[in-house]
Design an enzyme around this catalytic site. Structure first.
Site, PDB file in Angstrom:
ATOM      1  N   LYS A 136       0.599  -1.319   0.116  1.00 43.46           N
ATOM      2  CA  LYS A 136       0.089   0.081   0.058  1.00 43.46           C
ATOM      3  C   LYS A 136       0.886   1.277  -0.053  1.00 43.46           C
ATOM      4  CE  LYS A 136      -4.367   1.985   0.400  1.00 43.46           C
ATOM      5  NZ  LYS A 136      -3.839   2.857  -0.470  1.00 43.46           N
ATOM      6  N   LYS A 166       4.828   1.999   8.696  1.00 46.12           N
ATOM      7  CA  LYS A 166       3.696   2.657   9.212  1.00 46.12           C
ATOM      8  C   LYS A 166       2.323   1.854   9.198  1.00 46.12           C
ATOM      9  CE  LYS A 166       3.275   6.626   7.015  1.00 46.12           C
ATOM     10  NZ  LYS A 166       2.934   7.651   6.144  1.00 46.12           N
ATOM     11  N   LYS A 218       5.161   2.762  -2.680  1.00 48.75           N
ATOM     12  CA  LYS A 218       5.261   4.001  -3.210  1.00 48.75           C
ATOM     13  C   LYS A 218       5.431   3.967  -4.629  1.00 48.75           C
ATOM     14  CE  LYS A 218       4.446   7.858  -0.954  1.00 48.75           C
ATOM     15  NZ  LYS A 218       3.508   7.894   0.210  1.00 48.75           N
ATOM     16  N   THR A 257      -6.065  12.054   7.081  1.00 47.32           N
ATOM     17  CA  THR A 257      -4.541  12.506   7.503  1.00 47.32           C
ATOM     18  C   THR A 257      -4.467  13.663   8.491  1.00 47.32           C
ATOM     19  OG1 THR A 257      -3.654  11.711   5.439  1.00 47.32           O
ATOM     20  CG2 THR A 257      -2.121  12.728   6.665  1.00 47.32           C
ATOM     21  N   ASN A 279      -3.674  19.936   1.721  1.00 47.45           N
ATOM     22  CA  ASN A 279      -4.726  18.960   2.451  1.00 47.45           C
ATOM     23  C   ASN A 279      -4.556  18.873   3.887  1.00 47.45           C
ATOM     24  OD1 ASN A 279      -5.660  15.886   3.245  1.00 47.45           O
ATOM     25  ND2 ASN A 279      -7.167  16.741   1.975  1.00 47.45           N
ATOM     26  N   SER A 318      -7.580   4.553   4.445  1.00 47.72           N
ATOM     27  CA  SER A 318      -7.534   4.172   2.941  1.00 47.72           C
ATOM     28  C   SER A 318      -7.884   2.451   3.135  1.00 47.72           C
ATOM     29  CB  SER A 318      -6.233   4.198   2.545  1.00 47.72           C
ATOM     30  OG  SER A 318      -6.101   5.380   1.826  1.00 47.72           O
TER      31      SER A 318
END
Length: 411
Positions: free
Chosen positions: A66, A90, A102, A185, A216, A344
């Site tokens: 992810k 994470k 990523k 986030t 954001n 997510s």
């Protein structure tokens, strides 16, 4: 020290604390797969232009990989590698069943029209569609990408594999996105901040905050801190910076930014040099922009008592040492900004179940995950007599190592 070297250093320190076998340590460090593709598209004027796209799939011991996809001129293999590795730890810190990945394309999205961005995104998806998947690797938005980018990836991927809403997260609500994902986030940053401050008996409403980055994450963190009575005394982004010792009216600043696209000329505060934001007088500093902003040149001048790492890798190892010696408490990025990947995960779960949660449930579950993760980090700090960064790294690395051993990958 670049992001990859710093991340690897933190990993190796955690591995030493945990006493990991050298074979496991080496296997956890090496990415599962590195992808590099050329993406050639016609521009609106008919000329052809090529960009290089990357996807690093770091580890899948705990589940599908992810991680976000960023469009930025400075995207390179080292940065993508570092961020993929961070995503592995994470996800494990958050205790969600994902590994890390990523991706990115080395481009400046501001130089491309919407139709050019769509063509670029679709070509990139064509190049990697057989290497990602609902149970393999699930992309998400990152710097320079958004829900619309995810919608294009979903549509292009579905041409090859059938309708697959769970292939990406952070997509529009109308295409199966989750309520609460946009704020996730930033909201997670605030939940993490509350968890940390509660250890010191300090509520948000009694403190002052400086926030670097007003995209954001920064804008949502500022809004939620303001709602809780916290005093945001300084904010900056690439367009400028504003300060007000009595507290900035954050809803008014958000309206100003939406109307003008800039923080400058806001009449609810005084202009300041953006470079001074990190050393501005405040109780809590929240860097929400690029990595490496806190370094040995400015760390000695930081006045905050707490740093919440909402950005990925905002603190260089040299700065980390200087700040720690000053008694500044740092809440590490692999925990502090994990709200996005956590929601997510909720979105992915909803897509697989075909059942949508209401926003109240999303936020309630996010707070539960953030609170539990902080307690687990604190437990590792006590067990290994280490700071919060190493508490988070030992927690994440230990979980991934255990999963690898249980699967028989240690040989």
């Amino acid at each position: 020290m670049n992001a990859l070297a710093a991340t690897t250093r933190n990993f190796r320190q955690a591995a030493r604390i945990l006493g990991l076998d050298s074979k496991i340590e080496k296997s956890l460090l090496i990415p599962f797969r590195e992808i590099k593709v050329e993406c050639t598209i016609p521009k609106d004027d008919g000329t052809l232009v090529s960009y290089v796209g990357f996807r690093v799939q770091h580890d899948n011991a705990r589940g599908p990989m992810k991680g976000g996809i960023r469009y930025h001129p400075e995207v390179d293999p080292d940065e993508v590698n570092a961020l993929a590795q961070l995503m592995t730890w994470k996800s494990a810190v958050a205790d969600i069943p994902y590994g890390g990945a990523k991706g990115g394309i080395g481009c400046n999205p501001k130089d491309l029209s919407k139709s050019e961005l769509e063509r670029l995104t679709r070509v990139f998806t064509q190049r990697i569609h057989d290497l990602i998947g609902v149970n393999t690797d699930v992309p998400a938005p990152d710097m320079g990408t958004n829900a619309q980018t995810m919608a294009w990836i979903l549509d292009e991927y579905s041409k090859f594999h059938g309708h697959s809403p769970a292939i990406v997260t952070g997509k529009p609500i109308d295409l199966g996105g989750s309520l609460g994902r946009e704020a996730a986030t930033g909201r997670g940053v605030v939940f993490a901040t509350e968890a940390l401050l509660s250890e010191y008996g300090k509520p948000i409403k009694d403190l002052t905050f400086a926030i670097q980055g007003f995209g954001n994450v920064g804008s949502w963190a500022a809004r939620l801190i303001h709602e809780r009575g916290g005093r945001v005394v300084a904010v900056s982004d690439i367009t400028g910076a504003v300060k007000n010792p009595n507290g900035i009216d954050i809803p008014a600043l958000i309206k100003h930014k939406e109307a003008t696209g800039m923080l400058t000329d806001f009449n609810g505060g005084d202009a300041m040099d953006s470079n001074e934001l990190l050393t501005h007088e405040c109780d809590v500093l929240i860097p929400c922009a690029l990595g490496g902003v806190l370094n040995r040149e400015n760390a000695g001048n930081v006045k905050a008592k707490y740093i919440i790492e909402a950005a990925n890798h905002p603190t260089d190892p040299e700065a980390d040492e200087i700040l720690s010696n000053k008694g500044i408490v740092i809440l590490p990025d692999i925990y502090a900004n994990s709200g996005g990947v956590t929601v997510s995960y909720f979105e992915w779960v909803q897509n697989i179940q075909g059942f949508m949660w209401d926003e109240e449930k999303v936020n309630r579950e996010l707070k539960k995950y953030m609170s539990r993760a902080f307690q687990n980090i604190k437990g590792m700090c006590q067990s290994h007599n280490c700071n919060l960064r190493m508490g988070a790294f030992t927690l994440g690395v230990n979980r991934v190592a255990r999963a690898s051993v249980l699967r028989g990958w240690e040989a």
